[in-house]
Enzyme design. Structure first.
Site, PDB file in Angstrom:
ATOM      1  CD  GLN A   1      -1.755   3.234   8.429  1.00  0.00           C
ATOM      2  OE1 GLN A   1      -1.939   2.036   8.506  1.00  0.00           O
ATOM      3  NE2 GLN A   1      -2.726   4.083   8.226  1.00  0.00           N
ATOM      4  CG  PHE A   2      -0.470   6.817   2.496  1.00  0.00           C
ATOM      5  CD1 PHE A   2      -0.917   8.128   2.378  1.00  0.00           C
ATOM      6  CD2 PHE A   2      -1.379   5.783   2.295  1.00  0.00           C
ATOM      7  CE1 PHE A   2      -2.243   8.397   2.064  1.00  0.00           C
ATOM      8  CE2 PHE A   2      -2.688   6.037   1.979  1.00  0.00           C
ATOM      9  CZ  PHE A   2      -3.135   7.350   1.870  1.00  0.00           C
ATOM     10  CB  THR A   3      -2.686   7.753   6.923  1.00  0.00           C
ATOM     11  OG1 THR A   3      -2.600   6.609   7.763  1.00  0.00           O
ATOM     12  CG2 THR A   3      -3.523   7.450   5.691  1.00  0.00           C
TER      13      THR A   3
END
Length: 146
Positions: free
Chosen positions: A78-80
């Site tokens: 989950q890069f966000t």
């Protein structure tokens, strides 16, 4: 490394109509990786998560680990989680690690969890995913290595 842990009754990830990972009771992990993260960060987070006591005992206190309660892990990259919204109206993701660094470290993190004795299901790195979960509690914990 930043991990959002959600205790769940059941959860799954679907990519392009196919389920890529599913669990019953356990933890859903949203895993964010930044530029400075190393295997040491992954080791710390994975071992911390494996040892946490987030399930209720017979007195209703969070005294039972995932091993004592029974359960599995659903790990989702989950890069966000490293989105910065301090300026403007659109998040900046410059703090998120590039895929060529993040994917191997996420895979390593999942292997450390497996080596701790946990069954780990996964989302698909970099894919658009539909995540379904029934949050148990709700119990949501943020685990960070720094």
């Amino acid at each position: 490394m930043r991990v959002i842990l959600q205790r769940s009754k059941r959860a799954s990830v679907t990519v392009e109509g196919s389920i890529t990972g599913a669990i019953d009771s356990g933890y859903v992990l949203l895993v964010g990786i930044t530029h400075e993260d190393t295997e040491k960060d992954a080791d710390y987070c994975a071992r911390k998560i494996a040892q946490m006591r987030l399930f209720e005992d017979e007195d209703g206190k969070m005294n039972r680990s995932i091993f004592e309660n029974g359960g599995d892990i659903l790990s989702i990259s989950q890069f966000t989680l490293y989105g910065d919204i301090r300026k403007g109206r659109r998040p900046s993701f410059v703090e998120a690690a590039r895929p060529e660094k993040a994917e191997p470290l996420w895979n390593y993190f999942n292997e450390v969890l497996r080596n701790e004795g946990l069954r780990v299901e996964e989302g698909v790195f970099g894919a658009m995913m539909d995540v379904e979960l029934v949050n148990d509690g709700p119990v949501t914990i943020i685990v960070e290595s720094k």
